[in-house]
Structure formats: structure tokens, C-alpha cells
Design an enzyme around this catalytic site. Structure first.
Site, PDB file in Angstrom:
ATOM      1  N   ASP A  37       0.784  -1.240   0.000  1.00 18.39           N
ATOM      2  CA  ASP A  37       0.000   0.000   0.000  1.00 18.39           C
ATOM      3  C   ASP A  37       0.814   1.288   0.000  1.00 18.39           C
ATOM      4  OD1 ASP A  37       0.870   0.209   2.705  1.00 18.39           O
ATOM      5  OD2 ASP A  37      -0.957  -0.747   3.454  1.00 18.39           O
ATOM      6  N   HIS A  61       6.626  -7.843  -1.318  1.00 14.88           N
ATOM      7  CA  HIS A  61       5.556  -8.130  -2.281  1.00 14.88           C
ATOM      8  C   HIS A  61       5.355  -7.027  -3.313  1.00 14.88           C
ATOM      9  CE1 HIS A  61       3.580 -11.209   0.689  1.00 14.88           C
ATOM     10  NE2 HIS A  61       4.716 -11.624   0.198  1.00 14.88           N
TER      11      HIS A  61
HETATM   12  P1  NAD Z   1      -2.253 -11.106   6.714  1.00 12.87           P
HETATM   13  O1  NAD Z   1      -2.189 -12.545   6.419  1.00 12.87           O
HETATM   14  O2  NAD Z   1      -0.992 -10.365   6.882  1.00 12.87           O
HETATM   15  O3  NAD Z   1      -3.293 -10.940   7.977  1.00 12.87           O
HETATM   16  C1  NAD Z   1      -3.655  -9.726   8.575  1.00 12.87           C
HETATM   17  C2  NAD Z   1      -3.416  -9.855  10.073  1.00 12.87           C
HETATM   18  O4  NAD Z   1      -3.595  -8.574  10.665  1.00 12.87           O
HETATM   19  C3  NAD Z   1      -4.390 -10.813  10.777  1.00 12.87           C
HETATM   20  O5  NAD Z   1      -3.654 -11.747  11.524  1.00 12.87           O
HETATM   21  C4  NAD Z   1      -5.196  -9.884  11.726  1.00 12.87           C
HETATM   22  O6  NAD Z   1      -5.496 -10.512  12.954  1.00 12.87           O
HETATM   23  C5  NAD Z   1      -4.212  -8.753  11.922  1.00 12.87           C
HETATM   24  N1  NAD Z   1      -4.798  -7.462  12.308  1.00 12.87           N
HETATM   25  C6  NAD Z   1      -6.010  -6.936  12.013  1.00 12.87           C
HETATM   26  N2  NAD Z   1      -6.120  -5.689  12.552  1.00 12.87           N
HETATM   27  C7  NAD Z   1      -4.944  -5.435  13.175  1.00 12.87           C
HETATM   28  C8  NAD Z   1      -4.434  -4.315  13.906  1.00 12.87           C
HETATM   29  N3  NAD Z   1      -5.154  -3.190  14.095  1.00 12.87           N
HETATM   30  N4  NAD Z   1      -3.174  -4.408  14.410  1.00 12.87           N
HETATM   31  C9  NAD Z   1      -2.431  -5.528  14.236  1.00 12.87           C
HETATM   32  N5  NAD Z   1      -2.867  -6.607  13.561  1.00 12.87           N
HETATM   33  C10 NAD Z   1      -4.102  -6.561  13.032  1.00 12.87           C
HETATM   34  O7  NAD Z   1      -2.921 -10.276   5.614  1.00 12.87           O
HETATM   35  P2  NAD Z   1      -4.088 -10.655   4.669  1.00 12.87           P
HETATM   36  O8  NAD Z   1      -4.999  -9.514   4.776  1.00 12.87           O
HETATM   37  O9  NAD Z   1      -4.601 -12.020   4.929  1.00 12.87           O
HETATM   38  O10 NAD Z   1      -3.321 -10.623   3.258  1.00 12.87           O
HETATM   39  C11 NAD Z   1      -2.454 -11.608   2.712  1.00 12.87           C
HETATM   40  C12 NAD Z   1      -1.430 -10.951   1.774  1.00 12.87           C
HETATM   41  O11 NAD Z   1      -1.942  -9.852   1.037  1.00 12.87           O
HETATM   42  C13 NAD Z   1      -0.250 -10.384   2.539  1.00 12.87           C
HETATM   43  O12 NAD Z   1       0.877 -10.407   1.735  1.00 12.87           O
HETATM   44  C14 NAD Z   1      -0.662  -8.964   2.726  1.00 12.87           C
HETATM   45  O13 NAD Z   1       0.397  -8.109   3.051  1.00 12.87           O
HETATM   46  C15 NAD Z   1      -1.308  -8.642   1.396  1.00 12.87           C
HETATM   47  N6  NAD Z   1      -2.230  -7.528   1.638  1.00 12.87           N
HETATM   48  C16 NAD Z   1      -1.664  -6.293   1.725  1.00 12.87           C
HETATM   49  C17 NAD Z   1      -2.451  -5.232   2.059  1.00 12.87           C
HETATM   50  C18 NAD Z   1      -1.776  -3.893   2.197  1.00 12.87           C
HETATM   51  O14 NAD Z   1      -0.852  -3.597   1.458  1.00 12.87           O
HETATM   52  N7  NAD Z   1      -2.197  -3.090   3.157  1.00 12.87           N
HETATM   53  C19 NAD Z   1      -3.823  -5.376   2.313  1.00 12.87           C
HETATM   54  C20 NAD Z   1      -4.379  -6.659   2.178  1.00 12.87           C
HETATM   55  C21 NAD Z   1      -3.552  -7.732   1.850  1.00 12.87           C
END
Ligand code: NAD
Ligand code: ZN
Length: 264
Positions: free
Chosen positions: A110, A125
Site C-alpha cells: 500500500d 511483495h
Molecule cells: P495477513 O495474512 O498479513 O493478515 C492480517 C493480520 O492482521 C491478521 O492476523 C489480523 O489478525 C491482523 N490485524 C487486524 N487488525 C490489526 C491491527 N489493528 N493491528 C495488528 N494486527 C491486526 O494479511 P491478509 O490480509 O490475509 O493478506 C495476505 C497478503 O496480502 C499479505 O501479503 C498482505 O500483506 C497482502 N495484503 C496487503 C495489504 C496492504 O498492502 N495493506 C492489504 C491486504 C492484503
């Protein structure tokens, strides 16, 4: 199974290590950006139209229907464009600029760590704000930044060879960029390893934490939910990232005899 110490003793233990560690590695996942309003892939907002991210973020999906995959990325870029880094990003950025031995490794695409002025982010990524030529032509092979929202044409085309462009993102089933992976692996040899907002199930998150542990690091997990990585952690802080990082910054500032980073 190592015991997980409940806060505030757990917070104190992390502050103590933060204050003295020479090499610190922070690995972040989608959870660090949740407080900025970025949807994680898991949960109801993870669904777009009737597709799951796992079915769109693949080379096969792109070959089958580049316009569909690009509509999804264009939608995500539009969703991200107005969002700003939160307190968690700000604290990590502050530490990264004060501590040369701190490495930030992220799975996020992001751009919010960069927007918070974090020094030298290792992006495992890629970035949703970069594109490259899907045909890897000579002039389009290296990713470049394109922040236009919305993109004027879907799918966008390579000015050099006319092929479609693709997001410079690592899709499911693709290899991680070698340079970033090498740096992340080297950074796992540290005194303090913090896995923040990542479910830690998938490679490389799980592997890096295990490697850090072998190297003798204190392994800290920050996640409001228990994950497969919680068992591996010496300290599991069951808190949102923005709350935990704010508390750690206050504790560290006190230990260092300086005012904490303003804000929140
Ligand atoms: P992920 O597997 O990294 O899981 C997200 C984690 O964040 C979960 O374990 C959840 O419990 C935790 N979480 C939720 N709110 C939180 C908070 N306030 N503080 C700390 N932890 C919190 O991510 P995903 O969404 O399953 O995505 C899988 C892949 O896709 C990863 O590579 C991820 O980085 C990517 N992705 C990236 C973005 C981004 O760039 N922001 C968004 C969605 C997915
Ligand atoms: Zn090209």
C-alpha cells in the site's frame, strides 16, 4: 510452548530490549494498515464483487483476463489513494530514522510505510503504485511508479512494446524479488524481531521469525488475534498495532530520557 506474558510486564520486556538491541527487524503485514482503513484480505471487506483476492492476484487470472484483474487493482488504488499512515506507521518510521540498525520489512503493497517517511523499506511483495511490462520488454522490465487514479485505460499498455502492463506486485505462486528476500533473510539475524499485523502462516513471515529465534532474537508478535506464529513468539502482545506501538514508543522515550513522538 513458550508462555506469553500479559501486558504490562510484556510491554516492559519489549521496551527493555528495544532500548538496548543493536539489530532490530520489524516485519509488517496487512494489520499495520488496518487502522488507516485498508481492508485486510480476510474478513467481509476482503471480497470484491464475487471474487476472492486469491482468485485475482495470480498470474493465471491475469493471463485469462487482464482487464478484470486491472479493474480490481484500479479499485484498490482508488480505495487507498485518500488514506494516510496511522500511529503505528509513524512510530516505526520514527524508530527507523533514529536507529541505523533497524530494518523494516513489509508484505504490504500500500505504500503507507513510505508515506510515513520510513527509511529504506524492504518490500517483499512489491508496490501497488508501480507497474511493469507484462512481456518484460527491454524498456519495460524494471518497475516504475504510476500513481494515476483512476488509470486512464484498463488494462494499461506498455509505451515501448504495446503489451499490457501489470502491477509490480508479487502474486500468489510467484517468487519473491531476490534482492528483497536476501535482505530480509539477513535482517532476521537480529536481537529483536517484531512481527506486526501478519497472520504469520505464509512464507516468508513464518520462516523469518523462526530464523530470528535461532539467531537468539527476542521474538515479539503484535496482533489482536492469536496466529500460528503466536506459539513461536517469546512475547505475544494481543493488541492492535497502533495501540501497542504507541505504548512502546512512550516507554522507549521514557527509557531514553526524551519526549515521545508527538501525536495520538
Ligand atoms: P495477513 O495474512 O498479513 O493478515 C492480517 C493480520 O492482521 C491478521 O492476523 C489480523 O489478525 C491482523 N490485524 C487486524 N487488525 C490489526 C491491527 N489493528 N493491528 C495488528 N494486527 C491486526 O494479511 P491478509 O490480509 O490475509 O493478506 C495476505 C497478503 O496480502 C499479505 O501479503 C498482505 O500483506 C497482502 N495484503 C496487503 C495489504 C496492504 O498492502 N495493506 C492489504 C491486504 C492484503
Ligand atoms: Zn513492453
Amino acid at each position: 510452548m513458550p508462555p506469553t506474558t500479559p501486558p504490562p510486564a510484556a510491554l516492559d520486556r519489549v521496551v527493555e530490549t528495544l532500548a538496548t538491541a543493536r539489530a532490530i527487524t520489524v516485519l509488517t503485514g496487512a494489520g499495520i494498515s488496518a487502522a488507516s482503513g485498508v481492508p485486510t484480505f480476510r474478513g467481509p471487506s476482503g471480497l470484491w464483487e464475487r471474487y476472492r483476492p486469491e482468485d485475482l492476484a495470480t498470474p493465471e487470472a491475469f493471463t485469462r483476463d487482464p482487464a478484470l484483474v486491472w479493474r480490481w487493482y484500479d479499485w484498490r488504488r482508488r480505495t487507498l489513494a485518500p488514506l494516510a499512515p496511522n500511529r503505528g506507521h509513524a512510530v516505526i518510521a520514527h524508530w527507523s530514522n533514529r536507529r541505523p540498525g533497524l530494518t523494516v520489512v513489509t508484505q504490504n503493497v500500500d505504500g503507507l510505510h513510505e508515506m510515513a517517511n520510513t527509511r529504506d523499506v524492504v518490500r517483499l511483495h512489491g508496490s501497488i503504485w508501480e507497474v511493469r511490462c507484462a512481456a518484460s520488454c527491454d524498456r519495460g522490465r524494471e518497475p516504475w511508479r504510476d500513481m494515476r487514479v483512476p488509470l486512464p485505460e484498463l488494462p494499461p499498455r506498455c509505451a515501448a512494446c504495446g503489451s499490457v502492463l501489470r502491477p509490480a506486485i508479487v502474486w500468489f505462486g510467484e517468487a519473491l524479488p531476490a534482492a528483497a528476500f536476501t535482505r530480509a533473510t539477513a535482517a532476521a539475524r537480529c536481537d529483536l524481531f517484531m512481527a506486526i499485523g501478519t497472520s504469520a502462516i505464509v512464507h516468508p513471515a513464518a520462516g523469518l521469525a523462526a530464523r530470528a529465534r535461532e539467531a537468539g532474537a527476542l521474538v515479539v508478535e503484535i496482533n489482536p488475534e492469536r496466529t500460528a506464529g503466536s506459539e513461536l513468539a517469546d512475547v505475544a502482545l494481543a493488541m492492535p498495532a497502533e495501540t501497542a506501538l504507541d505504548a512502546l514508543e512512550r516507554g522507549l522515550a521514557l527509557a531514553e530520557g526524551r519526549p515521545p513522538l508527538p501525536g495520538q
